[in-house]
Design a protein around this motif. Sequence first.
Motif, short mmCIF file in Angstrom:
data_model
loop_
_atom_site.label_atom_id
_atom_site.label_comp_id
_atom_site.label_asym_id
_atom_site.label_seq_id
_atom_site.Cartn_x
_atom_site.Cartn_y
_atom_site.Cartn_z
N VAL A 31 0.85 -1.19 0.00
CA VAL A 31 0.00 0.00 0.00
C VAL A 31 0.88 1.24 0.00
O VAL A 31 2.08 1.16 0.29
CB VAL A 31 -0.93 0.05 1.24
CG1 VAL A 31 -1.91 -1.11 1.24
CG2 VAL A 31 -0.12 0.07 2.53
N THR A 32 0.28 2.37 -0.34
CA THR A 32 1.00 3.65 -0.32
C THR A 32 0.36 4.55 0.73
O THR A 32 -0.85 4.76 0.71
CB THR A 32 0.92 4.33 -1.70
OG1 THR A 32 1.48 3.44 -2.67
CG2 THR A 32 1.70 5.64 -1.70
N ILE A 33 1.17 5.04 1.66
CA ILE A 33 0.64 6.01 2.61
C ILE A 33 1.37 7.33 2.42
O ILE A 33 2.47 7.36 1.87
CB ILE A 33 0.74 5.54 4.09
CG1 ILE A 33 2.19 5.27 4.49
CG2 ILE A 33 -0.11 4.31 4.32
CD1 ILE A 33 2.37 5.02 6.00
N ASP A 34 0.74 8.41 2.88
CA ASP A 34 1.30 9.74 2.66
C ASP A 34 1.01 10.56 3.92
O ASP A 34 0.35 10.08 4.85
CB ASP A 34 0.60 10.38 1.44
CG ASP A 34 1.43 11.51 0.82
OD1 ASP A 34 2.28 12.08 1.53
OD2 ASP A 34 1.21 11.80 -0.37
N HIS A 35 1.49 11.81 3.92
CA HIS A 35 1.08 12.73 4.98
C HIS A 35 -0.44 12.67 5.09
O HIS A 35 -1.14 12.61 4.07
CB HIS A 35 1.46 14.18 4.63
CG HIS A 35 2.94 14.42 4.60
ND1 HIS A 35 3.80 14.06 5.63
CD2 HIS A 35 3.72 15.03 3.67
CE1 HIS A 35 5.03 14.44 5.32
NE2 HIS A 35 5.01 15.02 4.15
N GLY A 36 -0.94 12.70 6.30
CA GLY A 36 -2.40 12.73 6.47
C GLY A 36 -3.04 11.36 6.55
O GLY A 36 -4.23 11.25 6.84
N ALA A 37 -2.27 10.30 6.30
CA ALA A 37 -2.85 8.96 6.41
C ALA A 37 -3.42 8.77 7.81
O ALA A 37 -2.80 9.17 8.80
CB ALA A 37 -1.77 7.91 6.14
N LEU B 29 6.77 11.20 8.20
CA LEU B 29 5.41 11.45 7.71
C LEU B 29 4.55 12.05 8.83
O LEU B 29 4.64 11.63 9.98
CB LEU B 29 4.76 10.14 7.26
CG LEU B 29 5.33 9.48 5.99
CD1 LEU B 29 4.59 8.18 5.72
CD2 LEU B 29 5.23 10.42 4.80
N ALA B 30 3.74 13.01 8.45
CA ALA B 30 2.77 13.57 9.41
C ALA B 30 1.47 12.78 9.25
O ALA B 30 0.61 13.12 8.45
CB ALA B 30 2.55 15.05 9.12
#
Length: 937
Positions: free
Chosen positions: A455-461, A559-560
């Motif tokens: 999976v791909t996670i980003d800031h805000g996940a 990451l935030a």
Amino acid sequence: MSNVNSFGAKQQLTVGESDYEIFRIDSVAGYEKLPFSLKVLLENLLRTEDGKNVTRSQIEAISQWNPTSEPDTEIQFSPARVVMQDFTGVPCIVDLATMREAVSALGGDPTKINPLAPAELVIDHSVIADLFGQPNAFERNVEIEYERNGERYQFLRWGQTAFDDFKVVPPGTGIVHQVNIEYLARVTMTREVGGVLQAYPDTCVGTDSHTTMVNGLGVLGWGVGGIEAEAAMLGQPVSMLIPKVVGFKLSGTIPTGVTATDVVLTITEMLRKHGVVGKFVEFYGSGVGAVPLANRATIGNMSPEFGSTAAMFPIDDVTLDYLRLTGRSDEQVALVEAYAKEQTLWHDPSVEPVFSEYLELDLATVVPSIAGPKRPQDRIELSEAKSQFAVDLNNYATVEHDIVDLTVAQSFPASDPGELQPEDGESHHHHEHQSTAPQTVTKPTEITLASGDDVTIDHGAVAIAAITSCTNTSNPSVMLAAGLLARNASKKGLKAKPWVKTTLAPGSKVVTDYYDKAGLTGYLEDLGFYLVGYGCTTCIGNSGPLPEEVSEAVQKNDLAVTAVLSGNRNFEGRINPDVKMNYLASPPLVIAYALAGTMNFDFETDALGLDADGNDVFLKDIWPDAAEVQSTIDSSIDTEMFTHEYAGVFEGDERWRSLPTPTGATFEWDEKSTYVRKPPYFDGMTLETTPVTDITGARVLAKLGDSVTTDHISPAGQIKADSPAGHYLAANGVDRKDFNSYGSRRGNHEVMIRGTFANIRLRNQLLDGVEGGYTRDFTQEGAPQSFIYDASENYQAAGTPLVIFAGKEYGSGSSRDWAAKGTSLLGVRAVIAESFERIHRSNLIGMGVVPLQFPAGETAESLGLDGTEVVSITGIEELNEGRTPKTVHVVATPSNESVASRTPIEFDAVVRIDTPGEADYYRNGGILQYVLRSLVA
């Protein structure tokens, strides 16, 4: 208790077969116009009038209360009972056990030390959501909880048997505030005094700031530090000023699609903006009768978030119906009704009391909302959540490597919360609409989950989606809305995103009973919301670790990520060390965000997923109908659930009953215990008091900015290996995996001192750009950076007293005894701040630390103080003559490393010892010493 009765208030009330002695509120002229909460205080003083602590003039001061004048009359309030949770309750019982020994040492009888007011402790703060999203999560989490906390639980079991009038609700039962409204609260108390049965209003203080939840039942009560709770248990009144009372009129009805949580977040924002610190809030008007009890409790619960001392609702038929529903006896309900009506405590919408200030909310204007990313009062309309997230993210995401629209970028380093917090009462950034949508900072990060999914996670996940905390889990309207939303989502084939840690931690077993009865449990589990425990969990930082692969990616890529929880606290660093941004939301929205998987999401335009036919599913497609929520409440909750779940509430399960428990009047301390140790408060104590002294040659341990909360000061959360507390545990043979949390080790002062001022987000201005529990140690050459605890040890060895400089609202946040105890044990003699939060100020005095304020309009900066000075404070010794000085003189002399041309800085600091009682405590070196001396005498 009373032996004066100046107003001839003592009369008889007959209810059914019983006669009760009561103290009539209407015996005092002027009672008619008083708000409900002040009538309760008036009765309290009439009943406890002794001519010494409680005087005729105090009673007259309430009856002649001027709603608009600044509070200046001290009264002594005697709460009917004390409620505690285990984090804050353990030190209370440790202190009582230590007092028993101190009494023996001073030649007294140890069994004289007992709670003099009924005290009930609910073990609800220790369960950690280690396991989640699987059928055995609850069982395993409770097992692990017992393994971690066995020593503390044995100690509390001893307390339950050794002390009179002290009861313990064992682990795995519920959250203290929910157990309080569903079972412990009496609304009208009775007890035998001198052979006569007295009836009087139920009032309570609790060692948790959310004790105010019981205000929803018409019970006056609020959170106090463990220090005042101990005093109240030992028969000491709580010293307070007759407060201003803010009348809050509720009108209109809640619109469809809006929850009790949205109402609470709106009220929180309104009252924070208005400013209610130190005041009572009281809800009134014809609209109040239409507010269900669960919603009243939810609103009362958030009182500390808006800053008021209490948030009261009156007693009416809604109150009686709730008492019946929750299984209170017919006799008790009859007594509550008769007593409230006789004493003019029954809600009469036609009589409008006089209030100090007035506010009104038309419930029809409330819209779906969340609050965050770091304060409960920072409300965001759900429709603006995505665009606001893009703005707020710039305070949390590193700018150098990420694509970012520079028009909205701010140059904060990643971990910097942005020092300039808007003052309460000013408008804050959440209502500044961007003219152009900001481009979101982004850092897509691919991870492989334990399940094998890429999976791909980003800031805000959304890393955590937690239905948790007392505020909302006691409210069937939002809990069943969440269950029905889960059912609707599950039937459409939606699932929580695989990277989300999903947890369900209700406030009592009744919740899971009604989920089962309504047939909703399976749907919640289908979305990952398995029961993880009955306790506070996420809201107090017991969220448990994130899955390893998620945690690793967050740390490696800075990451935030976000947490969405149905709680009441979202301060920084509190929920989980890996999670920077935390949002409060209603239980159904918690599930919605678990489905969305990211904060960077607009529920109006973004689809949550596809149904079986490949159609987009939006939040509006699964949001439950208000009528169905109500009919589910009506059909799935009944009195039998409450009577069944609370029948053996103090007995506990097999695990609790089979704990090996010491016996005897004094506790057998285990020298090897790293959980429960005998504290040093009474070491070398004599029966006579030692005179208080001025402070000379002090050093500044920390120079702090505005809004430093007790969360920054008090030890909380996990214990890091490379911290003074971690070093101590390792030296005592504790494995890293068994460190547990600070909260669980509150009964060990050695751990707690080392964790005071050790919050990872603390910014001590003695150092540049450094976060965490560090200072400069001026006992060493060149004053190098050092752990605050290590510096304190060196200062104490050198005989150097310590002071703290701080800004506005010092000590706001939860009322935590250890914020004061730790400060005192570190050797701090005085805190000089611009302003103080009420509870923390009085707690400092209770631990022998003097709270001082900079002169009006002055700050450390405006006076030119940088924290490298040597500080002397004169004028404190006036207290020895029985007077409390209004100000003391402070001289701060630049130390040799400062600019040579600087001259000493001098100013008069305001002494914030506000009452004669506080002065007595300070003269005795603290409240416990004062109580101990008076008991032995």
